[in-house]
Design a protein around this motif. Structure first.
Motif, PDB file in Angstrom:
ATOM      1  N   HIS A   3       0.823  -1.215   0.000  1.00 51.36           N
ATOM      2  CA  HIS A   3       0.000   0.000   0.000  1.00 51.36           C
ATOM      3  C   HIS A   3       0.859   1.269   0.000  1.00 51.36           C
ATOM      4  CE1 HIS A   3      -3.753  -2.081   0.474  1.00 51.36           C
ATOM      5  NE2 HIS A   3      -3.348  -2.679   1.582  1.00 51.36           N
ATOM      6  N   CYS A   4       1.998   1.229   0.666  1.00 49.17           N
ATOM      7  CA  CYS A   4       2.825   2.437   0.741  1.00 49.17           C
ATOM      8  C   CYS A   4       3.733   2.593  -0.471  1.00 49.17           C
ATOM      9  CB  CYS A   4       3.636   2.466   2.029  1.00 49.17           C
ATOM     10  SG  CYS A   4       5.017   1.318   2.077  1.00 49.17           S
ATOM     11  N   SER A   7       0.908   5.301  -4.866  1.00 45.81           N
ATOM     12  CA  SER A   7       0.425   6.573  -4.335  1.00 45.81           C
ATOM     13  C   SER A   7      -1.088   6.648  -4.203  1.00 45.81           C
ATOM     14  CB  SER A   7       0.927   7.729  -5.206  1.00 45.81           C
ATOM     15  OG  SER A   7       0.499   7.549  -6.532  1.00 45.81           O
ATOM     16  N   GLY A   9      -4.144   5.611  -2.292  1.00 45.62           N
ATOM     17  CA  GLY A   9      -4.840   5.009  -1.156  1.00 45.62           C
ATOM     18  C   GLY A   9      -4.013   4.017  -0.379  1.00 45.62           C
ATOM     19  N   TYR A  11      -2.011   2.732   3.396  1.00 44.91           N
ATOM     20  CA  TYR A  11      -0.826   3.176   4.111  1.00 44.91           C
ATOM     21  C   TYR A  11      -0.213   2.002   4.853  1.00 44.91           C
ATOM     22  CZ  TYR A  11      -4.034   3.227   8.084  1.00 44.91           C
ATOM     23  OH  TYR A  11      -4.947   2.870   9.037  1.00 44.91           O
ATOM     24  N   LYS A  38       5.632  10.388   1.988  1.00 42.74           N
ATOM     25  CA  LYS A  38       4.414  11.099   2.354  1.00 42.74           C
ATOM     26  C   LYS A  38       3.849  10.412   3.584  1.00 42.74           C
ATOM     27  CE  LYS A  38       3.028  13.119  -1.988  1.00 42.74           C
ATOM     28  NZ  LYS A  38       1.956  13.378  -2.932  1.00 42.74           N
ATOM     29  N   ALA A  39       3.598  11.206   4.618  1.00 49.07           N
ATOM     30  CA  ALA A  39       3.089  10.665   5.870  1.00 49.07           C
ATOM     31  C   ALA A  39       2.471  11.803   6.680  1.00 49.07           C
ATOM     32  CB  ALA A  39       4.225  10.028   6.661  1.00 49.07           C
ATOM     33  N   PRO A  40       1.602  11.474   7.645  1.00 48.16           N
ATOM     34  CA  PRO A  40       1.079  12.522   8.530  1.00 48.16           C
ATOM     35  C   PRO A  40       2.214  13.127   9.352  1.00 48.16           C
ATOM     36  CG  PRO A  40      -0.163  10.466   8.772  1.00 48.16           C
ATOM     37  CD  PRO A  40       1.029  10.161   7.928  1.00 48.16           C
ATOM     38  N   GLY A  44       4.550  10.467  11.009  1.00 47.36           N
ATOM     39  CA  GLY A  44       5.548  10.160   9.989  1.00 47.36           C
ATOM     40  C   GLY A  44       6.877   9.746  10.594  1.00 47.36           C
ATOM     41  N   GLN A 112       3.250   5.901  10.725  1.00 50.94           N
ATOM     42  CA  GLN A 112       2.454   5.678   9.520  1.00 50.94           C
ATOM     43  C   GLN A 112       3.175   6.252   8.311  1.00 50.94           C
ATOM     44  OE1 GLN A 112      -1.713   6.772   9.753  1.00 50.94           O
ATOM     45  NE2 GLN A 112      -1.728   7.346   7.593  1.00 50.94           N
ATOM     46  N   ASP A 114       2.246   6.864   4.300  1.00 49.23           N
ATOM     47  CA  ASP A 114       1.242   6.809   3.242  1.00 49.23           C
ATOM     48  C   ASP A 114       1.860   6.395   1.914  1.00 49.23           C
ATOM     49  OD1 ASP A 114      -0.647   7.629   5.090  1.00 49.23           O
ATOM     50  OD2 ASP A 114      -0.425   9.746   4.577  1.00 49.23           O
ATOM     51  N   HIS A 115       3.077   6.885   1.654  1.00 51.01           N
ATOM     52  CA  HIS A 115       3.748   6.566   0.386  1.00 51.01           C
ATOM     53  C   HIS A 115       5.246   6.751   0.562  1.00 51.01           C
ATOM     54  CE1 HIS A 115       4.948   7.522  -3.930  1.00 51.01           C
ATOM     55  NE2 HIS A 115       4.482   6.300  -3.983  1.00 51.01           N
TER      56      HIS A 115
END
Length: 142
Positions: A3-4, A7, A9, A11, A38-40, A44, A112, A114-115
């Motif tokens: 998932h990561c 790009s 959807g 994580y 890319k992460a919160p 992150g 987390q 995301d990408h």
């Protein structure tokens, strides 16, 4: 963890604490020069230890104690997809790469991603069929 790597959807998140190990193997040798993450900002990755060409997947104790190829400290601004340069000379002949995420920006129990994008180029290999015979006939020696 696929998932990561795309790009769209999904994580990757740690489960019992903030640490993660991500292992990627390549079909041919590559030269790596940078990362994009890319992460919160509150979850992150902060400290990333990068290892290359390990004979097997690292465990958490080994990843914490071994000498890494490069250590990176990520800032909150860099987790929005900015290019994070690597020491290019250390990443010239990479067959596999392992990322040990030691902690996160928020200091919490969940990290987390995301990408994540690993940016580089394949090393061109020699194609023996491209060589042309200079003299003599096939199968002839001397």
């Amino acid at each position: 963890y696929t998932h990561c790597l795309t790009s769209g959807g999904g994580y990757l998140a740690s489960d019992c604490d903030e640490q993660l190990i991500l292992s990627l193997a390549y079909n041919q040798s590559v030269k790596l020069h940078s990362l994009k993450i890319k992460a919160p900002k509150d979850k992150g990755p902060k400290t990333i230890r990068i290892f290359i060409n390990q004979p097997r997947t690292l465990d958490f104790d080994g990843a914490d104690s071994m000498v890494s190829t490069q250590d990176i400290t990520v800032t909150g601004d860099q987790v929005d997809g900015q290019v994070i340069p690597l020491k290019f000379v250390k990443f010239q002949n990479v067959q596999n790469v392992q990322f040990f995420i030691k902690d996160n920006l928020g200091g919490g129990d969940v990290t987390q991603i995301d990408h994540i994008a690993v940016i580089g180029t394949p090393i061109s290999t020699t194609n023996m069929s491209d060589f042309k015979r200079v003299a003599g006939k096939k199968g002839e020696s001397e």
